[in-house]
Write a protein that holds these residues in place. Structure first.
Motif, short mmCIF file in Angstrom:
data_model
loop_
_atom_site.label_atom_id
_atom_site.label_comp_id
_atom_site.label_asym_id
_atom_site.label_seq_id
_atom_site.Cartn_x
_atom_site.Cartn_y
_atom_site.Cartn_z
N ARG A 92 -12.12 -15.91 -0.22
CA ARG A 92 -11.54 -14.72 -0.32
C ARG A 92 -10.07 -14.76 0.20
O ARG A 92 -9.15 -14.08 -0.22
N ASN A 93 -9.92 -15.35 1.42
CA ASN A 93 -8.61 -15.33 2.03
C ASN A 93 -7.79 -16.37 0.78
O ASN A 93 -6.41 -15.99 0.87
N ILE A 95 -7.69 -16.56 -2.28
CA ILE A 95 -7.62 -15.56 -3.32
C ILE A 95 -6.37 -14.72 -3.11
O ILE A 95 -5.42 -14.45 -3.84
N ALA A 96 -6.30 -14.30 -1.76
CA ALA A 96 -5.32 -13.16 -1.18
C ALA A 96 -3.80 -14.10 -1.18
O ALA A 96 -2.92 -13.57 -1.65
N ARG B 212 -5.74 -5.33 -1.80
CA ARG B 212 -6.05 -6.82 -2.32
C ARG B 212 -5.40 -7.39 -3.54
O ARG B 212 -5.03 -8.50 -3.50
N ILE B 214 -2.14 -7.12 -4.32
CA ILE B 214 -1.13 -7.60 -4.14
C ILE B 214 -1.17 -8.89 -2.90
O ILE B 214 -0.05 -9.25 -2.52
N GLY B 215 -2.35 -9.12 -2.50
CA GLY B 215 -2.56 -10.22 -1.85
C GLY B 215 -2.78 -10.07 -0.32
O GLY B 215 -2.37 -10.95 0.23
N ALA B 216 -3.32 -8.93 0.00
CA ALA B 216 -3.69 -8.58 1.42
C ALA B 216 -4.97 -9.14 1.72
O ALA B 216 -5.77 -9.17 0.81
N THR B 217 -4.70 -9.94 2.97
CA THR B 217 -6.11 -10.72 3.29
C THR B 217 -7.08 -9.64 3.86
O THR B 217 -6.63 -8.46 4.31
N ASP B 218 -8.40 -9.82 3.78
CA ASP B 218 -9.51 -8.93 4.33
C ASP B 218 -8.86 -8.50 5.89
O ASP B 218 -9.05 -7.12 6.19
#
Ligand SMILES: Nc1ncnc2c1ncn2[C@@H]1O[C@H](COP(=O)(O)OP(=O)(O)OP(=O)(O)O)[C@@H](O)[C@H]1O
Ligand SMILES: [Mg+2]
Lengths: 247, 301
Positions: A92-93, A95-96, B212, B214-218
């Motif tokens: 997931r990271n 992908i971000a 998400r 636009i590329g924000a991490t969790d």
């Protein structure tokens, strides 16, 4: 609109596509939403600096294709690589992080409605931890470039369709991404505005960005082809075809 | 301590942009503060109850050590002899550590609160009291009574232990119950904040989707919500603790009560416990929100 406004942005951030590596690579990619296959056996390598149109009838799967290109959907089979990374193995990271290199103009724009237009456009900077939030010079130039200086403090729901699309384009490029994917960027605008949006995208391409535009606006495609070496892909019968000169 | 401080500093200062991403208003955040205030208020009481009953149990078990008396009533001329005999018997009774007749001054001191200072106690035919100090195991009151009835029929054994021991136990249980209540309040707060955070996350589904895309991490998205909830909880908990402390301070303290009834008011260092309530509640909020955010984000692309 001045041509050198984005030159500053480019000089500042530059483009760091690894030489030789394709931006997006599809190898036998298929996608299905659960029913039958919507897209199947697609193979393509999108090279740095190329200008593509993606066309096909409504419902053919253009948006679906683009969603795979920014890893919002994963292929149901086949291999898809973004900047050389296989999306099947991406966390997931990852992908971000890869999304920060891909500017997307979504078909439905996707804004945060309680933030001003300027804040929405600058949001990718804040999200990626670039503290130029207060360094508004870049943002101001960008707003002027898309002709939205006077709407900077408006909220997204207050914008017209064309203004929304220009704001979406501004947000897509604020990070100076390596590739811009635009899904029907001229869907809501008149001829004059769509010519202007096209000029913005052509300008980006001249700065070395890869551009992929999904559109079924044939006059737009013809207009672009007269100005740039654009390749036209068509989704037909679930497959990706390179459209000939008979467009 | 300094780690706690920097966490708190980060909580308050934060990065403003990130916090703006989550809409400021919304009644979930108000509800969160209110819940935290109510929970902190309850914790103050549970804590006061627990500490007070603990103190009570301590006092009572101390009193238990010498809490049996033998009362001898006899004609004045036989009284001294009977008292001496009773002490002999007591000293040979297993479980009795020592036995001592109270002096007449001690006895009148005991009676003064009930009868007043003007009563000439030395002229009254009062029974004599013998104070019995027991060993930790205590004596067998039935056996002692049987022995006494043979030789000293007038002797009355007043065994406080019998009724105090269950009271001490009850007080101890009350104290444990207070701790259990605090635990339950903590769990409930966690559960409520998870629900509130889930509601807030659901209400902001569009914000999360856009972030998400636009590329924000969790971690970025989580932080925006976690900070909001931890901060709200902290503020609410401070208010609730202060109000709770104010109310508890109005209770009568230990010194103003009869010895047997201890005050619910906290005393001395016990007040320090209250300082822990806001940080503990906000760290519960921190974990609860993280948990809720984590679960939701896992479901998004
Ligand atoms: N989330 C989804 N679940 C199920 N089916 C979907 C989903 N999204 C899209 N589809 C279906 O997949 C097909 C392709 O959709 P897509 O949005 O990719 O088409 P498109 O080529 O972009 O069309 P348009 O030109 O109208 O934008 C459509 O039939 C659509 O109904
Ligand atoms: Mg579409």
């Amino acid at each position: 609109m001045s041509d050198c406004i984005l030159c500053g942005a480019q000089a500042q951030q530059g483009s760091d596509v690894k030489s030789g590596a394709d931006v997006i690579e599809l190898d036998g990619v298929a996608y299905s939403y659960g029913g039958g296959e919507l897209l199947s056996d697609m193979s393509l390598a999108i090279t740095p600096g190329a200008f593509y149109f993606l066309t096909g009838p409504s419902g053919a799967g253009k948006t679906t294709f683009l969603k795979m290109c920014y890893a919002a959907l994963k292929p149901t089979s086949g291999a898809l690589k973004l900047f050389g990374q296989d999306v099947r193995t991406m966390e997931r990271n990852d992908i971000a992080l890869v999304r920060r290199r891909i500017g997307v103009v979504h078909q439905d724009c996707q804004f945060i409605d309680h933030l001003s237009v300027a804040d929405n456009i600058a949001l990718p900077l804040s999200v990626s931890g670039q503290d130029n939030w207060d360094d508004t010079t870049n943002l101001k130039e960008l707003l002027a470039w898309v002709g939205l200086s006077h709407r900077a403090n408006a909220l997204p729901p207050e914008l017209s369709g064309g203004e929304r699309q220009r704001a979406a384009l501004a947000r897509a490029i604020i990070m100076s991404p390596d590739i811009v994917l635009a899904d029907e960027p001229t869907g809501n605008v008149d001829w004059e505005m769509s010519e202007r949006l096209l000029r913005l995208l052509l300008e980006l391409n001249r700065m070395g960005k890869t551009v992929v535009i999904a559109s079924h606006d044939l006059s737009l495609i013809r207009s672009a082809k007269s100005q740039v070496q654009a390749r036209v892909l068509r989704i037909a019968n679930k497959r990706l075809q390179l459209a000939g000169a008979n467009l | 301590m300094s780690a706690l401080f920097s966490t708190l500093a980060a909580l308050f200062v934060g990065d403003l942009q990130r916090d703006r991403v989550v809409p400021a208003s919304g009644y979930t955040s108000t509800l969160t503060s209110l819940t935290a205030a109510a929970m902190a208020f309850l914790v103050v009481f549970a804590l006061a109850l627990s500490l007070a009953s603990y103190r009570l149990a301590q006092d009572w078990s101390k009193a238990l050590e010498q809490s049996a008396t033998l009362r001898i009533s006899a004609p004045v001329e036989q009284l001294d002899a009977q008292v001496a005999r009773a002490i002999e018997i007591l000293e040979t009774t297993p479980g009795v550590a020592s036995a001592r007749a109270l002096s007449s001054e001690e006895q009148s001191d005991l009676l003064t609160p009930w009868l007043g200072v003007d009563v000439p106690f030395d002229k009254l035919p009062l029974p004599r009291l013998i104070e019995i100090v027991q060993t930790p195991d205590g004596f067998d009151p039935q056996g002692l009574r049987l022995r006494l009835t043979g030789e000293l029929p007038s002797a009355v054994l007043d065994d406080h232990v019998r009724w105090r021991r269950p009271l001490v136990q009850a007080a101890n249980w009350l104290s444990v119950l207070g701790v259990v209540a605090i635990g339950l309040i903590g769990l409930t707060s966690g559960a409520m904040i998870i629900l509130a955070a889930r509601a807030a996350l659901a209400a902001n589904a569009q914000v999360i989707t856009v972030l998400r895309l636009i590329g924000a991490t969790d971690a970025y998205i989580e932080a925006a919500f976690v900070r909001r909830f931890a901060f709200r909880t902290f503020i609410g908990a401070v208010v609730g603790t202060v109000i709770g402390a104010g109310v508890v301070a109005l209770f009568p303290g230990e010194e103003e009560q009869a010895a047997i009834l201890t005050g619910l008011r906290l005393s001395g260092v016990e007040w320090m416990w209250l300082v822990l309530i806001p940080p503990i509640l906000s760290s519960i909020a921190f974990s609860a929100t993280r948990y809720a955010a984590n679960r939701l984000l896992k479901g998004l692309t």
